[in-house]
Design an enzyme around this catalytic site. Structure first.
Site, PDB file in Angstrom:
ATOM      1  N   LYS A  79      91.801  40.389   8.422  1.00 27.09           N
ATOM      2  CA  LYS A  79      92.174  39.075   8.957  1.00 27.09           C
ATOM      3  C   LYS A  79      92.904  38.287   7.870  1.00 27.09           C
ATOM      4  O   LYS A  79      92.493  38.303   6.700  1.00 27.09           O
ATOM      5  CB  LYS A  79      90.918  38.327   9.416  1.00 27.09           C
ATOM      6  CG  LYS A  79      91.211  37.028  10.166  1.00 27.09           C
ATOM      7  CD  LYS A  79      89.914  36.362  10.664  1.00 27.09           C
ATOM      8  CE  LYS A  79      90.187  35.066  11.404  1.00 27.09           C
ATOM      9  NZ  LYS A  79      88.936  34.414  11.862  1.00 27.09           N
ATOM     10  N   SER A 154      88.994  32.535  16.513  1.00 26.73           N
ATOM     11  CA  SER A 154      90.266  32.580  15.813  1.00 26.73           C
ATOM     12  C   SER A 154      90.693  33.995  15.432  1.00 26.73           C
ATOM     13  O   SER A 154      91.872  34.236  15.182  1.00 26.73           O
ATOM     14  CB  SER A 154      90.177  31.738  14.545  1.00 26.73           C
ATOM     15  OG  SER A 154      89.247  32.335  13.640  1.00 26.73           O
ATOM     16  N   SER A 178      84.175  33.014  15.834  1.00 22.01           N
ATOM     17  CA  SER A 178      85.508  33.625  15.716  1.00 22.01           C
ATOM     18  C   SER A 178      85.515  35.135  15.568  1.00 22.01           C
ATOM     19  O   SER A 178      86.568  35.765  15.641  1.00 22.01           O
ATOM     20  CB  SER A 178      86.273  33.007  14.547  1.00 22.01           C
ATOM     21  OG  SER A 178      86.625  31.690  14.865  1.00 22.01           O
TER      22      SER A 178
END
Ligand SMILES: [Mg+2]
Ligand SMILES: [Zn+2]
Lengths: 512, 504, 86
Positions: A79, A154, A178
């Site tokens: 990420k 997210s 997330s």
């Protein structure tokens, strides 16, 4: 489609260790897959130019006789909230476009040391603020189940990468859900460890007291294997727990035998009525509970009266901490600089930069957070919200005196359409209803696929929560239910996902 | 900048009562910074490094970086708190002080707010005449320093009128302890002296503890002086100004005096004092307004979520208390007795800030009186002439060695002063200067006798006078011999030889 | 302003509506955040986490400045801090 990319990380690691497949082959297969489908999915912000070289190095280490771990040579998606020395780290923001970190996040460094091969950086809501990845400054990621829908957020990029077989493993971060909510909407597995169980060093901070890094995978065992690599004490993160942790892969293997469900007490929160959830989500949840009951688990109704205050507390704490954490983006030492015309002062330059460099959701939360910390408001806002954390912790303590784990649907709805809620942040915020309490209290949570919703055929996840430090329990229970469900379906849930269009694009790395 | 109107100091004191307050920032000399393992430029070993070479990620606020507390800085802070007579908090925590400024890597300073490490203490301070006063301490808290801005392009090098600024973050993250006093009443006309004595006391304490290099000129100790005036008989405190970063003891004294005179002039004219920070200008001896301080200064403090509470065990606190060095005041009393100095002699040494130097010189072998004479006399005179501080001008070991040469008769007092100049000029140790400058007393009697004979030959009547018993006539010959020897002769020995010669 | 963000009129209008939501959150939280409840600022209670005072490898000057928007003389360069009127 190459079979290599359909393998779980555990299987791939096994084949690499026996020499049946090289890490270079495994990495190339995934790079090919990214080249073929990521034009549509847009899970990656950057594909690692050095991936094959890293894979070759792992192969060389193995050839030299080095004893490597069980997933050495397996590719990993990272990420973009995690800083890396060999790829830009933007946290999904224009203000950090092209930013090169002089150090690796601890989880990245540990992954490299374990022989994992970083494939690239995955898309995310800007600074991890969002539940849909629509707030990425670099365009949305699409859900591999339906390209018109959001992959959650997210960490939508990491979940989509794993769901689209672009990577067997990914790293995520979870501040209010997330990792778990994207897992829910993409039919994948995501774990938010106990706060402090995984180092935050090198994770670009959103809300320091809520953020946790964790694994994003297709199976519970894979998550355990990755957690074993990245977890454990890190002296560079003061909030890192200094305790010894059991092997989570071992816990997952133990759970897969199904024995752990016998006599397991599973708490269901009475204050979370079915009515708050999409029908297919609620139905899938009930079916999973029934499967567990059939295997000997006991479903116990518990009370968590303060969970309903979680979202309100979260949306006071998060903006407050974020407003301070994001103050460093000021154009002086790194990142974007926008210099207005005339004779601007430093203050003018900072304001113009932040105005141009931050997206609307980030600005919104910074302003709200700044307001919430202002003199005279602190006690009512941040201070009161911190009291809610105490109450939620007390709810958890009381619940875990009665049950071994708590089960909830991972999110209220299946994946919504891109653009559907983007103008309604408050509706968007409710997505995190069931995931937020774990962040507020610091307890671990896992989301695993529980099925698809009858009305739209989209994936649904079930979340389990355990007491702090008891992450292994989640792996045992998650693996047990996973085994039972996959057995009942006859194949992993992701096999039901539609095939993605294969592009014949050029295969190359770089920022996309 | 217009010069401010000043009221005569005595008149100001007639009309108004000054109330003081001090915030002193002490830079700790730990090897690493407060929250990172980068070398600490406030430690002598790393002082003077090139810009931006003492940097860890957190010092720049790099994305993903995190602070970790320096264990030694916590111990030093507790020791300092104890030396200030403070209570040590059972639970203390860090907080973020949020404000944007380019010298602040994260745009917040990690400091302490509602739970400082030490609170409620007092410092006994000795004024120049030996009067003791007690300064009440409100708190001492841990925090980190900011980087350093250099303003470029302006005519003055000051922030006003600069075209651009350059930022060096070496100092960012240097461990600080900020000591905050309560309002200090009763200083009256001695207010400037209080200020100087207080800073001296803090300097002596941190030096005694060995937790700071304690050099004011380097900013290891920085004082913000709060001054307010209230009309005689008024209960309510007046509006205060905070004069920032006064970097020598003499300046603190001057700045307080200046602020009293400036504020008195304004108040007497019916004006009001603006609550603001003011900057001290060493060159002009004046203060000028800085940032206005108002309620709009909203630092949005909140507990630092990246750090955990500091909860020193009572065992640790007692261990550190037991390890405290002798209090500076008690030490001074002991040394004065040991050295056998009179009140005046000792005050001379203390007021010159020379106690450590004299002590070290004695430890290196010099007699107390000689050590005192060198430091308060010739060394201080040279320091004043060169506008430098006497401590550090020359090492106590060299001073002791110099006195040793005098005691051995190698040097006369006069020659020794020349050797001292050579040592200060960097020509080497006293013995090296003696050798290279050829300054040793001529102890070769042959050379002296030859010079005496020459002198007698030039002044034949003198010899006759001496033989007649007019011994004082020898003076003329001594003068001639000393001149011939370029001063490098022991006059007493010359006199002896003259008399021997005359007796032959 | 405090956050160093300039907002357009549209953004201000939008935000004003959302401030109401914050007020709702506060009202909600206030229902249970009574004075007798302790605040939890850190989810897992810990204390006294320290680092030994040992020097690590500092960043090279190149690393320090590698992302700098502007630099000169080994330092970060910024425009004038004060405006002309100050
Ligand atoms: Mg202060
Ligand atoms: Zn301070």
């Amino acid at each position: 489609m190459s079979d290599i990319i359909r393998l779980t990380a555990a299987e791939l690691g096994e084949k690499i260790s026996t020499g049946e497949i090289s890490s270079v082959e495994a990495t190339q297969a995934h790079l090919d897959r990214i080249a073929a489908v990521d034009g549509d999915v847009h899970a990656f912000l950057h594909v690692n130019e050095h991936a094959l070289a890293a894979a070759a190095e792992v192969d060389a280490r193995r050839a030299a006789g080095e004893q490597l771990g069980p997933i050495a040579g397996v590719p990993l998606a990272v990420k973009d909230v995690l800083v890396t020395t060999d790829m830009p780290s933007t946290s999904g923001s224009k203000i950090l476009e092209g930013y090169m970190s002089p150090f690796d996040a601890t989880v990245v460094a540990r992954s490299r040391a374990a022989g994992l091969v970083p494939l690239g950086k995955t898309n995310m809501d800007e600074f991890a603020m969002g539940s849909s990845t629509e707030f990425s400054a670099y365009g949305p990621t699409r859900n591999p189940w339906d390209l018109d829908r959001i992959p959650g957020g997210s960490g939508g990029g990491s979940a989509a990468a794993v769901a689209a077989f672009e990577a067997p493993l990914a790293l995520g971060s979870d501040t209010g859900g997330s990792i778990r909510q994207p897992a829910h909407v993409t039919g994948t597995v995501g774990i938010k460890p106990t706060y402090g169980g995984v180092s935050r060093y090198g994770a670009i901070a959103l809300a320091s007291s809520l953020d946790q890094v964790g694994p994003v995978t297709r199976t519970v065992l894979d998550a355990g294997l990755l957690h074993d690599v990245i977890g454990g004490h890190d002296p560079q993160d003061s909030t890192s727990l200094a305790q010894e942790w059991p092997s989570f892969a071992a816990a997952a293997r133990e759970g897969a035998t199904g024995q752990v469900l016998k006599g397991l007490r599973v708490g269901v929160i009475k204050e979370l009525p079915d009515s708050g959830f999409q029908a297919g989500v609620a139905a899938s949840f009930r079916e999973s509970l029934a499967v567990m009951e059939a295997q000997g688990a006991e479903i116990v109704e518990i009370s968590a009266p303060h969970f309903e205050y979680g979202v309100a507390a979260y949306y006071l704490i998060l903006p407050a901490e974020a407003s301070s954490n994001l103050a460093k983006f000021d154009s002086v030492r790194f990142g974007l600089r926008v210099t207005p015309d005339g004779n601007p002062t430093v203050e003018d330059v900072m304001s113009a930069t932040r105005d141009a460099g931050f997206g609307p959701e980030v600005k919104r939360r910074i302003i709200l957070g700044t307001y919430a910390l202002s003199a005279g408001y602190y006690d009512a806002y941040y201070g009161s919200a911190q009291k809610v954390r105490t109450l939620i912790q007390q709810d958890f303590d009381a619940a875990f005196a009665q049950v071994d784990v708590i089960a909830t649907p991972s999110a209220p709805t299946t994946a919504f359409r891109i653009g559907e809620k983007v103008d309604d942040p408050l509706q968007m915020y409710l997505n995190d209803l069931t995931t937020i309490p774990a962040n507020l209290a610091g307890v671990p949570g896992i989301s695993i696929p529980s099925g698809v919703a009858a009305e739209d055929g989209l994936p649904v996840g079930i979340q389990f929560l355990a007491p702090a430090h008891e992450d292994a329990r989640l792996y045992r229970v998650g693996a047990a239910l996973e085994a039972a469900l996959v057995d009942s379906w006859g194949a992993p849930l992701l096999s039901k996902a539609p095939a993605l269009r294969q592009a014949q694009g050029p295969k190359q790395g770089g920022t996309r | 900048m217009a010069t401010a109107k000043l009221m005569d100091f005595d008149k100001a004191l007639e009309m108004f009562e000054p109330v003081l307050g001090f915030e002193v920032h002490v830079e700790l000399n730990t090897r690493t910074k407060m929250f990172s393992d980068a070398p600490n430029p406030a430690n002598d070993e790393f002082h003077g490094a090139e810009p931006n070479t003492l940097i860890a990620p957190v010092d720049l606020g790099l994305p993903g970086s995190l602070p970790v507390v320096n264990a030694t800085a916590v111990r030093s802070s507790i020791s300092l708190g104890l030396a200030l007579g403070c209570s040590i908090a059972e639970s203390s925590r860090f907080a973020r002080k949020n404000y944007f400024y380019p010298d602040l890597g994260k745009n917040y300073q990690i400091s302490q707010y509602d739970e400082p490490i030490a609170f409620e203490g007092s410092v006994e301070v000795e004024l120049e005449d030996g009067t003791l006063v007690t300064i009440p301490v409100e708190r001492a808290h841990m925090e980190e320093d900011a980087g350093k801005l250099t303003h470029m392009g302006g005519a003055t090098g000051r922030i006003q009128g600069a075209e651009y600024s350059l930022v060096d973050y070496n100092r960012a993250g240097v461990p600080l302890v900020e000591i905050v006093t309560k309002p200090i009443f009763g200083a009256e006309h001695r207010a400037p002296e209080y200020a100087k004595a207080y800073i001296a006391a803090i300097r002596d304490i941190v030096r005694g503890l060995g937790i700071s290099e304690a050099r004011l000129e380097r900013g290891n100790l920085r004082c913000d002086a709060n001054v307010s005036l209230r009309p005689r008989g008024q209960e309510k405190l007046g509006t205060r100004t905070e004069t920032k970063n006064v970097n020598s003891m003499r300046s603190v004294e001057r700045a307080v005096r200046y602020e009293i005179q400036r504020q008195a002039a304004i108040l007497a004219d019916g004006g009001t004092i603006i609550q603001e920070t003011r900057h001290w200008h060493e060159d002009t001896g004046t203060t000028s307004p800085g940032r206005p301080k108002s309620d709009a200064d909203d630092y949005r403090y909140f507990p630092e979520p990246d750090l955990l509470p500091v909860q020193p065990s009572r065992e640790l606190v007692e261990e550190l208390r037991a390890a405290l060095p002798e209090q500076p005041l008690a030490r001074r009393r002991r040394l004065k007795a040991d050295w056998g100095f009179t009140d005046l002699e000792f005050q001379d040494v203390r007021n010159g800030g020379l106690i450590d130097e004299v002590e070290a010189t004695i430890a290196a072998g010099a007699a107390p009186a000689a050590a005192r004479k060198w430091w308060t006399g010739e060394i201080t005179r040279i320091a004043n002439a060169q506008e430098r501080e006497a401590p550090g001008l020359v090492s106590p070991a060299d001073v002791a060695a110099l006195q040793g040469l005098v005691d051995a008769g190698t040097l006369t007092d006069k020659l020794a002063r020349q050797v001292l100049e050579g040592v200060i000029a960097g020509e080497g140790s006293p013995q090296q200067v003696v050798d290279s400058r050829g300054l040793a007393v001529v102890s070769d009697d042959g050379a002296l006798i030859a010079a005496i004979d020459d002198a007698f030959a030039a002044q034949p009547d003198v010899l006759a006078k001496i033989k007649d018993g007019k011994v004082q006539a020898a003076g003329a010959v001594i003068g001639a011999v000393m001149k011939a020897m370029k001063g490098q002769a022991d006059a007493a020995r010359v006199r002896e030889l003259i008399l021997e010669r005359a007796a032959q | 302003m405090l956050a160093r963000i300039q907002l357009s009129d549209g953004e201000v209008t939008q935000l004003t509506g959302q401030l109401d939501a914050i007020v709702d959150n506060i009202a909600k939280v206030a229902q249970v955040a009574t004075p007798d409840v302790a605040a939890t600022s850190h989810p897992i209670a810990m204390s006294n986490v320290y680092r030994p005072d040992e020097v690590g490898q500092p960043l090279t000057l190149e690393q320090v400045l590698q992302n700098a928007p502007d630099a000169a003389d080994g330092r970060f360069r910024v425009t004038a801090i004060l405006g002309e009127e100050q």
